[in-house]
Design a protein around this motif. Structure first.
Motif, PDB file in Angstrom:
ATOM      1  N   TYR A 120      36.725  28.993  36.783  1.00 26.55           N
ATOM      2  CA  TYR A 120      37.089  30.074  37.717  1.00 26.55           C
ATOM      3  C   TYR A 120      38.223  29.519  38.693  1.00 26.55           C
ATOM      4  N   HIS A 121      38.197  28.060  39.297  1.00 24.84           N
ATOM      5  CA  HIS A 121      39.182  27.729  40.184  1.00 24.84           C
ATOM      6  C   HIS A 121      40.564  27.010  39.492  1.00 24.84           C
ATOM      7  N   SER A 122      40.211  26.615  38.177  1.00 24.31           N
ATOM      8  CA  SER A 122      41.379  25.795  37.615  1.00 24.31           C
ATOM      9  C   SER A 122      41.646  26.475  35.905  1.00 24.31           C
ATOM     10  N   ASP A 126      43.421  34.018  38.398  1.00 23.12           N
ATOM     11  CA  ASP A 126      44.110  33.878  39.790  1.00 23.12           C
ATOM     12  C   ASP A 126      42.947  34.584  40.713  1.00 23.12           C
ATOM     13  N   ALA A 127      42.646  34.205  41.803  1.00 22.12           N
ATOM     14  CA  ALA A 127      41.795  34.773  42.708  1.00 22.12           C
ATOM     15  C   ALA A 127      41.705  33.968  44.210  1.00 22.12           C
ATOM     16  N   ARG A 149      39.782  29.560  49.504  1.00 19.65           N
ATOM     17  CA  ARG A 149      40.583  28.937  48.704  1.00 19.65           C
ATOM     18  C   ARG A 149      41.134  29.799  47.653  1.00 19.65           C
ATOM     19  N   LYS A 150      42.301  29.389  47.142  1.00 20.20           N
ATOM     20  CA  LYS A 150      43.370  30.189  46.432  1.00 20.20           C
ATOM     21  C   LYS A 150      43.285  29.543  44.980  1.00 20.20           C
ATOM     22  N   SER A 151      43.088  30.203  44.036  1.00 22.31           N
ATOM     23  CA  SER A 151      43.220  29.819  42.703  1.00 22.31           C
ATOM     24  C   SER A 151      44.084  30.611  41.759  1.00 22.31           C
ATOM     25  N   PHE A 154      42.735  25.681  43.266  1.00 20.70           N
ATOM     26  CA  PHE A 154      41.673  25.185  43.878  1.00 20.70           C
ATOM     27  C   PHE A 154      42.198  24.824  45.523  1.00 20.70           C
ATOM     28  N   GLU A 155      43.106  25.578  45.847  1.00 20.73           N
ATOM     29  CA  GLU A 155      43.760  25.143  47.002  1.00 20.73           C
ATOM     30  C   GLU A 155      43.026  25.492  48.376  1.00 20.73           C
TER      31      GLU A 155
END
Length: 230
Positions: A120-122, A126-127, A149-151, A154-155
Motif C-alpha cells: 500500500y505504501h510502496s 498512490d494515496a 503519509r503520502k504514497s 511512504f513520506e
C-alpha cells in the motif's frame, strides 16, 4: 451528501472490498452516555472490525484493508465514529487512493494486494493515509501521535498528538474527520484539530477511494460514515 453509511453491522459493508484477513462483527450501542463525548447513544448497533489471523503467528500478514467501493471526488469532508474495543493495534484511513498512471484502484493491471503494508505504501498505488490510535508497538504507546503519509513513497508529511485513550479508558465513540480540499489536508478528533498540511507539489492527489485499515490484533467499532462536499 456524497456518500453515507450507518455502519450498523456487516451487512452495511457487504459490497466493500476486503484485502487481507478481516473479520466482521456487531457491537451493541447503549443509550444515554454510551455514545461518547458530546455524541450521545442511540440504542442501535455498530460495525466491529478485527483480524481473523493470529498476529504473533502471521506477523505483518495478519493485517488488512477494507475499501469503500465508491470513488470519491476531491474537496470533501470525511467523517466517521470510532471506538477501540481491544488492543494492541493501530487504526488507519486511506483516502484519495488510486492506481499509478490513472489506473483504477481495483484494476487487474495493478499488483494484487492482500493486507501486507508495503503493498500500500510502496507499491503501484498512490494515496494519502492517516494513522491514528497507534498502540501497536511499545514506542507508539509511549509517545502517541497521528501521522499523515503520502504514497507511493511512504513520506511522512504531517504529524500531531493523538488524544485517543487506551481501549479500557475510551468513553464511547470518538468522531474522526478528514478534510481533503485540493492540496490541503486536515485531521480532527471530536472537533480538535490535530494537524493541517498543504501539499507543495505541482500535482497533489485528487479524488479516489476511501479505505479502513487495522493492524492486528486491534478490535474496533465504527459507525456513521459520511462524505460531504465542502
Amino acid at each position: 451528501m456524497i456518500h453515507s453509511n450507518p455502519l450498523r453491522g456487516p451487512a452495511d459493508v457487504a459490497d466493500w472490498v476486503a484485502e487481507g484477513p478481516v473479520q466482521f462483527g456487531t457491537h451493541e450501542v447503549g443509550t444515554g452516555d454510551d455514545g461518547g463525548p458530546g455524541l450521545g447513544g442511540d440504542g442501535t448497533t455498530a460495525l466491529v472490525l478485527s483480524g481473523s489471523l493470529d498476529a504473533e503467528e502471521h506477523g505483518d500478514h495478519a493485517h488488512w484493508t477494507l475499501w469503500c467501493p465508491k470513488e470519491l471526488p476531491d474537496h470533501v469532508r470525511i467523517s466517521w465514529e470510532f471506538l477501540p474495543l481491544e488492543e494492541p493495534g493501530l487504526a488507519m484511513v486511506f483516502f484519495a487512493a488510486s492506481g499509478h498512471g490513472g489506473e483504477d484502484l481495483f484494476s487487474s493491471a495493478l499488483a494484487p494486494r492482500a493486507g501486507f503494508y508495503p503493498q500500500y505504501h510502496s507499491g503501484d498505488m498512490d494515496a494519502l493515509h492517516v494513522s491514528y490510535f497507534r498502540h501497536k508497538h511499545a514506542s507508539e504507546r509511549a509517545f502517541r501521535t497521528c501521522n499523515l503519509r503520502k504514497s507511493a513513497g511512504f513520506e511522512l508529511v504531517a504529524q500531531g498528538a493523538d488524544p485517543l485513550p487506551p481501549a479500557g479508558d475510551a468513553d464511547g465513540f470518538y468522531r474522526m474527520e478528514v478534510i481533503k480540499d485540493g492540496p490541503r489536508v486536515a485531521f480532527s478528533i471530536n472537533e480538535l484539530l490535530l494537524f493541517e498540511w498543504t501539499d507543495p507539489s505541482a500535482e497533489p492527489l485528487r479524488g479516489g477511494y476511501l479505505g479502513i485499515r487495522q493492524m492486528a490484533p486491534l478490535k474496533a467499532a465504527y459507525r456513521n460514515l459520511s462524505v460531504a462536499p465542502l
